[in-house]
Write a protein that holds these residues in place. Structure first.
Motif, PDB file in Angstrom:
ATOM      1  N   SER A   1       2.941  -8.058  -7.986  1.00 55.07           N
ATOM      2  CA  SER A   1       3.313  -8.220  -6.570  1.00 55.07           C
ATOM      3  C   SER A   1       4.078  -9.523  -6.343  1.00 55.07           C
ATOM      4  O   SER A   1       4.867  -9.634  -5.402  1.00 55.07           O
ATOM      5  CB  SER A   1       2.075  -8.168  -5.689  1.00 55.07           C
ATOM      6  OG  SER A   1       1.202  -9.225  -6.023  1.00 55.07           O
TER       7      SER A   1
ATOM      8  N   TRP B 117       7.928  -9.792  -5.595  1.00 53.20           N
ATOM      9  CA  TRP B 117       8.545  -9.636  -4.271  1.00 53.20           C
ATOM     10  C   TRP B 117       9.139 -10.951  -3.788  1.00 53.20           C
ATOM     11  O   TRP B 117      10.056 -10.976  -2.975  1.00 53.20           O
ATOM     12  CB  TRP B 117       7.518  -9.120  -3.254  1.00 53.20           C
ATOM     13  CG  TRP B 117       7.249  -7.655  -3.381  1.00 53.20           C
ATOM     14  CD1 TRP B 117       6.120  -7.072  -3.878  1.00 53.20           C
ATOM     15  CD2 TRP B 117       8.120  -6.572  -3.014  1.00 53.20           C
ATOM     16  NE1 TRP B 117       6.235  -5.698  -3.850  1.00 53.20           N
ATOM     17  CE2 TRP B 117       7.452  -5.365  -3.318  1.00 53.20           C
ATOM     18  CE3 TRP B 117       9.399  -6.499  -2.460  1.00 53.20           C
ATOM     19  CZ2 TRP B 117       8.019  -4.117  -3.085  1.00 53.20           C
ATOM     20  CZ3 TRP B 117       9.957  -5.252  -2.226  1.00 53.20           C
ATOM     21  CH2 TRP B 117       9.273  -4.087  -2.540  1.00 53.20           C
TER      22      TRP B 117
ATOM     23  N   PRO C 189       7.459   1.221  -2.239  1.00 50.76           N
ATOM     24  CA  PRO C 189       8.129  -0.085  -2.142  1.00 50.76           C
ATOM     25  C   PRO C 189       9.363  -0.071  -1.257  1.00 50.76           C
ATOM     26  O   PRO C 189       9.861  -1.131  -0.892  1.00 50.76           O
ATOM     27  CB  PRO C 189       8.513  -0.396  -3.603  1.00 50.76           C
ATOM     28  CG  PRO C 189       8.505   0.911  -4.308  1.00 50.76           C
ATOM     29  CD  PRO C 189       7.557   1.813  -3.584  1.00 50.76           C
TER      30      PRO C 189
ATOM     31  N   THR D 170       0.831  -1.713  -1.004  1.00 48.98           N
ATOM     32  CA  THR D 170       2.090  -1.144  -1.510  1.00 48.98           C
ATOM     33  C   THR D 170       1.938  -0.719  -2.973  1.00 48.98           C
ATOM     34  O   THR D 170       1.289  -1.427  -3.758  1.00 48.98           O
ATOM     35  CB  THR D 170       3.224  -2.198  -1.396  1.00 48.98           C
ATOM     36  OG1 THR D 170       3.307  -2.614  -0.039  1.00 48.98           O
ATOM     37  CG2 THR D 170       4.565  -1.638  -1.821  1.00 48.98           C
ATOM     38  N   HIS D 171       2.544   0.423  -3.315  1.00 53.77           N
ATOM     39  CA  HIS D 171       2.642   0.817  -4.729  1.00 53.77           C
ATOM     40  C   HIS D 171       3.755  -0.030  -5.342  1.00 53.77           C
ATOM     41  O   HIS D 171       4.931   0.201  -5.076  1.00 53.77           O
ATOM     42  CB  HIS D 171       3.069   2.287  -4.845  1.00 53.77           C
ATOM     43  CG  HIS D 171       1.983   3.246  -4.528  1.00 53.77           C
ATOM     44  ND1 HIS D 171       0.815   3.338  -5.261  1.00 53.77           N
ATOM     45  CD2 HIS D 171       1.883   4.185  -3.546  1.00 53.77           C
ATOM     46  CE1 HIS D 171       0.041   4.277  -4.740  1.00 53.77           C
ATOM     47  NE2 HIS D 171       0.651   4.796  -3.709  1.00 53.77           N
ATOM     48  N   ASN D 172       3.392  -1.029  -6.121  1.00 55.07           N
ATOM     49  CA  ASN D 172       4.412  -1.901  -6.683  1.00 55.07           C
ATOM     50  C   ASN D 172       4.935  -1.297  -7.985  1.00 55.07           C
ATOM     51  O   ASN D 172       4.502  -1.639  -9.079  1.00 55.07           O
ATOM     52  CB  ASN D 172       3.845  -3.311  -6.896  1.00 55.07           C
ATOM     53  CG  ASN D 172       3.446  -3.938  -5.577  1.00 55.07           C
ATOM     54  OD1 ASN D 172       4.217  -3.901  -4.609  1.00 55.07           O
ATOM     55  ND2 ASN D 172       2.249  -4.469  -5.507  1.00 55.07           N
ATOM     56  N   GLU D 173       5.870  -0.384  -7.803  1.00 55.21           N
ATOM     57  CA  GLU D 173       6.424   0.356  -8.946  1.00 55.21           C
ATOM     58  C   GLU D 173       7.914   0.522  -8.761  1.00 55.21           C
ATOM     59  O   GLU D 173       8.374   0.797  -7.654  1.00 55.21           O
ATOM     60  CB  GLU D 173       5.823   1.756  -8.971  1.00 55.21           C
ATOM     61  CG  GLU D 173       4.604   1.882  -9.862  1.00 55.21           C
ATOM     62  CD  GLU D 173       4.065   3.313  -9.860  1.00 55.21           C
ATOM     63  OE1 GLU D 173       2.864   3.452 -10.078  1.00 55.21           O
ATOM     64  OE2 GLU D 173       4.864   4.258  -9.614  1.00 55.21           O
TER      65      GLU D 173
ATOM     66  N   THR E   7       3.250 -10.774   1.535  1.00 54.56           N
ATOM     67  CA  THR E   7       2.711 -10.765   0.175  1.00 54.56           C
ATOM     68  C   THR E   7       1.376 -10.012   0.147  1.00 54.56           C
ATOM     69  O   THR E   7       1.101  -9.246  -0.786  1.00 54.56           O
ATOM     70  CB  THR E   7       2.542 -12.209  -0.349  1.00 54.56           C
ATOM     71  OG1 THR E   7       3.833 -12.796  -0.364  1.00 54.56           O
ATOM     72  CG2 THR E   7       1.956 -12.248  -1.734  1.00 54.56           C
TER      73      THR E   7
ATOM     74  N   ALA F 154       2.134  -6.448   0.269  1.00 55.89           N
ATOM     75  CA  ALA F 154       2.605  -5.993  -1.042  1.00 55.89           C
ATOM     76  C   ALA F 154       1.431  -5.815  -2.000  1.00 55.89           C
ATOM     77  O   ALA F 154       1.323  -4.814  -2.712  1.00 55.89           O
ATOM     78  CB  ALA F 154       3.595  -7.003  -1.612  1.00 55.89           C
ATOM     79  N   GLU F 155       0.550  -6.795  -1.970  1.00 54.49           N
ATOM     80  CA  GLU F 155      -0.563  -6.824  -2.922  1.00 54.49           C
ATOM     81  C   GLU F 155      -1.572  -5.693  -2.646  1.00 54.49           C
ATOM     82  O   GLU F 155      -2.001  -4.996  -3.561  1.00 54.49           O
ATOM     83  CB  GLU F 155      -1.235  -8.207  -2.785  1.00 54.49           C
ATOM     84  CG  GLU F 155      -2.542  -8.408  -3.495  1.00 54.49           C
ATOM     85  CD  GLU F 155      -2.375  -8.565  -5.001  1.00 54.49           C
ATOM     86  OE1 GLU F 155      -1.269  -8.973  -5.419  1.00 54.49           O
ATOM     87  OE2 GLU F 155      -3.328  -8.265  -5.729  1.00 54.49           O
TER      88      GLU F 155
END
Ligand code: GLN
Length: 502
Positions: free
Chosen positions: A339, A342, A403, A328-331, A321, A324-325
């Motif tokens: 985030s 996920w 992602p 990562t490009h959360n797109e 997590t 991700a936060e």
């Protein structure tokens, strides 16, 4: 793959009165248990999704207003306790209540717990959590015992049945946070509360209430379809009630729980917890050698493998997590997403993969891989997922990554989970002596309790700032998993002999 010999079946079932005609060529009782467990997991994960956020939310906004250390400690201890109490709950089910009544009473206690959380206040908060944990301890191992009891000796549908059951679990786990989260945190619902003259800050308690409603549905389904289980999980017929041993199991669970809650940072704890099952397996499998002891030795080996599995897997909520936060490009399709989303990916993937696994195990029938091989594969896929994190971590040196990395990591982990977790449940019901089935499932869930605690200690060493250190962090864990997977493959012939001992 060689053909495993049919196992001696110690599970108490009365085949001729277990009705057939359920989903996918399974006994009808599986339908009942699928939906009952779906709603139970809905309530468990629905509440759990709110728990930490609720504790951290300022009191003016309806939360507890606690600091992060206090909140995460309570959260960690609660999740650990709900799995650890499965040993005590399993013992009570085996020796006093029988699995079907244990599910009923456990479900009632869980429902009471969620509705207690509806009432604001510190006392009701702790009382509610304790009730949910205690009820889960009673219900969770027993409902899995019931699934196992639906299948006859050597019935090759058993692993497939547990894969479907696992799908029910994840259906509940996926849907619940969306609903409870919408109630507790969504502006729309808060607006509705305000319009109805109700304090919008109470929205959290509506979320907890939704979990209680879910559990109520679960119980209604279970009770209405109880006859579909035939006589599986009836109370023990002997009149003897081992109160002394009950006290010993309770004292043992309490000491382990307290040790892990308060001394888990002590360096000797985790090695000791890993060495003990090894010593136990050698003693039972090599020295005592009678059939039951040898099967219990196999249980301990699977327990150890599962502990390591969950120690890595449960970092999804922490290490992954954070990755991700922060990294990562959360797109998706050009649209950004939170985030937290996920968290649902694993449950979604289980739902997609479970029917394929159930079908695959059914289709392979008696030529499916043996259980130690399936466990080895589970660990192998998990190891591959962390191996993939090594280049992902290095790539963050150039900034945030796409992602697709985490998506592939979760896919590998879910394949691993499907090889190990439902198979583990199924195997425990197969190996356990009849009088200990629920308790052995409690031992199985203890692996989750200890694994989660270990995951917490491992995640504490994760650093998002240093790509090289991050790569090393994932690589070390990959090697540990690979070593245990290799040991399982090497030991497979011996473990199979242990499992087949009479
Ligand atoms: N996700 C599964 C469940 O909720 C497995 C839990 C576990 O054993 N770690 O039942």
């Amino acid at each position: 793959m060689s053909r495993p010999a049919p196992l001696p079946d110690p599970v108490p079932h009365v085949l001729e009165i277990v009705p057939e005609g359920g989903i996918g060529g399974h006994p009808k009782g599986l339908n009942n248990l699928f939906y009952a467990e779906m709603w139970e997991r809905f309530s468990y994960y629905g509440m759990r999704a709110l728990l930490l956020l609720f504790m951290l939310e300022p009191a003016t906004k309806g939360g507890m207003g606690w600091d992060q250390t206090h909140a995460t400690t309570v959260y960690g201890n609660y999740t650990m306790l709900s799995y650890m109490l499965c040993i005590l709950g399993g013992f009570v089910a085996d020796n006093f209540l029988g699995a079907r009544r244990a599910v009923l009473i456990g479900g009632a206690v869980i429902t009471l717990g969620h509705f207690t959380l509806v009432m604001p206040g510190t006392t009701t908060f702790y009382a509610g959590l304790s009730l949910v944990a205690a009820g889960t301890g009673l219900l969770k191992p027993s409902i899995s015992t019931l699934v196992g009891g639906l299948y006859a000796p050597g019935d090759h549908r058993r692993d497939a049945g547990f894969s479907l059951f696992y799908m029910g679990i994840n259906l509940g786990a996926f849907a619940a946070p969306l609903i409870t989260g919408w109630l507790a945190q969504g502006e729309t619902f808060r607006g509705w509360l305000a319009a109805a003259g109700i304090d919008p800050a109470s929205s959290w308690h509506w979320g907890f209430g939704a979990a209680g409603v879910g559990m109520t549905f679960g119980m209604l389904i279970y009770v209405r379809r109880l006859s579909w289980l035939g006589r599986v999980g009836s109370p023990p017929s002997h009149g003897h009630r081992p109160w002394g041993r009950l006290a010993a199991v309770a004292a043992g669970t309490a000491s382990l729980g307290l040790t892990l809650s308060f001394a888990s940072s002590a360096r000797w704890i985790m090695p000791a917890l890993c060495v003990l099952p090894v010593v136990g397996a050698v003693w039972l499998g090599v020295i005592r050698k009678d059939g039951e002891s040898r099967r219990l030795a196999a249980v301990l080996i699977f327990f150890l493998a599962a502990t390591l599995f969950w120690a890595i897997f449960e970092q999804a909520g922490s290490t992954l997590t954070l990755f991700a936060e922060k990294l990562t490009h959360n797109e998706a399709f050009g649209e950004p997403f939170p985030s937290a989303w996920w968290q649902s990916v694993n449950a979604l993937m289980v739902m997609a993969l479970a029917p394929a696994f159930a079908w695959g195990w059914m289709r392979l029938g008696h030529s499916q891989p043996s259980v130690p091989v399936k466990f080895g594969l589970g660990l192998l896929f998990l190891g591959l997922s962390f191996a993939l994190m090594v280049p992902a971590a290095s790539a963050t040196a150039a900034g945030k990554v796409g992602p697709e990395w985490l998506l592939s990591v979760y896919l590998l982990q879910t394949v691993g989970e499907m090889c190990l977790s439902p198979v583990g449940l199924s195997t425990m019901t197969k190996l356990a002596p009849a009088r200990l089935t629920s308790m052995i499932l409690g031992v199985w869930f203890l692996a989750t309790a200890i694994g989660s605690k270990l995951a917490g200690s491992l995640a504490a060493e994760f650093t998002a700032q240093d790509p090289a250190a991050m790569s090393a962090f994932f690589l070390e864990q990959t090697w540990a998993v690979a070593a245990v997977a290799a040991a399982l493959f090497v030991l497979t012939p011996w473990i199979r002999r242990l499992m087949e001992a009479r």
